[in-house]
Write a protein that holds these residues in place. Sequence first.
Motif, PDB file in Angstrom:
ATOM      1  N   LEU A 212       0.823  -1.213   0.000  1.00 46.23           N
ATOM      2  CA  LEU A 212       0.000   0.000   0.000  1.00 46.23           C
ATOM      3  C   LEU A 212       0.854   1.259   0.000  1.00 46.23           C
ATOM      4  O   LEU A 212       0.424   2.311  -0.461  1.00 46.23           O
ATOM      5  CB  LEU A 212      -0.938   0.001   1.209  1.00 46.23           C
TER       6      LEU A 212
ATOM      7  N   TRP B 179      -4.975   5.333   1.189  1.00 48.24           N
ATOM      8  CA  TRP B 179      -5.111   4.037   1.858  1.00 48.24           C
ATOM      9  C   TRP B 179      -5.170   4.228   3.376  1.00 48.24           C
ATOM     10  O   TRP B 179      -4.362   4.981   3.937  1.00 48.24           O
ATOM     11  CB  TRP B 179      -3.930   3.115   1.534  1.00 48.24           C
TER      12      TRP B 179
ATOM     13  N   HIS C 279     -10.052   2.571   0.757  1.00 51.21           N
ATOM     14  CA  HIS C 279      -9.315   3.142  -0.379  1.00 51.21           C
ATOM     15  C   HIS C 279     -10.117   4.316  -0.926  1.00 51.21           C
ATOM     16  O   HIS C 279     -11.345   4.261  -0.974  1.00 51.21           O
ATOM     17  CB  HIS C 279      -9.117   2.065  -1.452  1.00 51.21           C
TER      18      HIS C 279
ATOM     19  N   TYR D 269     -12.626  -1.290   0.956  1.00 52.30           N
ATOM     20  CA  TYR D 269     -11.867  -2.051  -0.043  1.00 52.30           C
ATOM     21  C   TYR D 269     -11.769  -3.518   0.385  1.00 52.30           C
ATOM     22  O   TYR D 269     -11.950  -4.421  -0.423  1.00 52.30           O
ATOM     23  CB  TYR D 269     -10.493  -1.408  -0.184  1.00 52.30           C
TER      24      TYR D 269
END
Lengths: 158, 158
Positions: free
Chosen positions: A101, B105, B136, B146
Motif C-alpha cells: 500500500l 489508503w 481506499h 476495499y
Amino acid sequence: MRKILKLIPYFGFVFYLSIGSAGAGNSHMENQIKDVLSQYQTALNNSNVDAAVALYAKDGVFMAQHSKPAEGLKAIRTGYENVFKAITLSIEFSIDEIKELSSGWAYARTQSDGFVTINQTGDKAPEANQELFIFHQNDEKKWQIYRYIFSTTNPPRA
Amino acid sequence: MRKILKLIPYFGFVFYLSIGSAGAGNSHMENQIKDVLSQYQTALNNSNVDAAVALYAKDGVFMAQHSKPAEGLKAIRTGYENVFKAITLSIEFSIDEIKELSSGWAYARTQSDGFVTINQTGDKAPEANQELFIFHQNDEKKWQIYRYIFSTTNPPRA
C-alpha cells in the motif's frame, strides 16, 4: 489463477504452499511476506507460541475468533497459549492476494484449510478460515504482522 | 479512551457520536471514514442491501463469517442479501483505531455490540464482533470499503 510453489524442505518433508497470484510479479516484498506466512503456517501446525509471537510487530494486534482483540506482544502471547491449549491445527494457507500500500505497509488476504483437533476430547473436525493481515516493516526492514484477523468460512453449526 | 465529538451541525441541531479515540487528531480523512462507518452501521441495522453495497469500492471484498470471500460488487450484494435474509441486526460500532497508511489508503479497526434476531425463528441473541476494514479513496477522493472482515468475539457455543 493458482499455482503450487515449493517453499521449504523441513526435516525430510516437503511443505507445499498453494499460492494465488497477486497480479504483480514476485517482488522482493511479496516474497518476504510469503515467507512470513509460511513461517506462520508452520508455527500454527506446531502449536509453537514463541514462533507465532516472533512474527508480530511489538505493537501488533491479534484478532482471534471468539476472543477480544489481543493488543501488544504480551496479550498476543496469551492469545496463542489459549488457542494451542484448546486445539491442535493441521492446516495449509493459500494466498488470495498480497498488495503493497505504501513503503513499509502491505496487506495479505489468505484462506486456510485443514483439520482441527480438540485437545480435550481428541475430536477432529474440518477447519476452514479466511484471513486478513496488515504487515508493517520494522526499523530493520523486516515485514511483521501488524494487524491480523480471521474468521471461519464453514457454515454455522446446526 | 473515549471522547464525544461534535460532528455536523444540521438544521440547527447538533449531532453527537460516541467515538473511540484513534490517537491522532481528527483529520479530514478520519472524519470521512467515521462517516462511512456510521453509514455502514445504519445500513446493517436497516437490513439495507443497497446502502451497504454503495459503501464498497467496485473491486471490494466482503469477508463474512461462515462464508467464502465475496469479491466484487455482485458477490458482495449476494452476500448482504443472504445475511439480511437470515438475521436482523441491532448493533452499535465503536472505533478502536483509524490509521492512514499512505495517500488514499487507510484501515479501521472496530468492535460492534448489540443483538441479532434470527429471522426464521424470531430468537434474539447477544451479538459481539470485531472488524478490520481497509479503505481506499476512489477517483473522486471518496473513501470506500476495499477489504472488510469480521469475526465474533463471543465464546463458542457449548
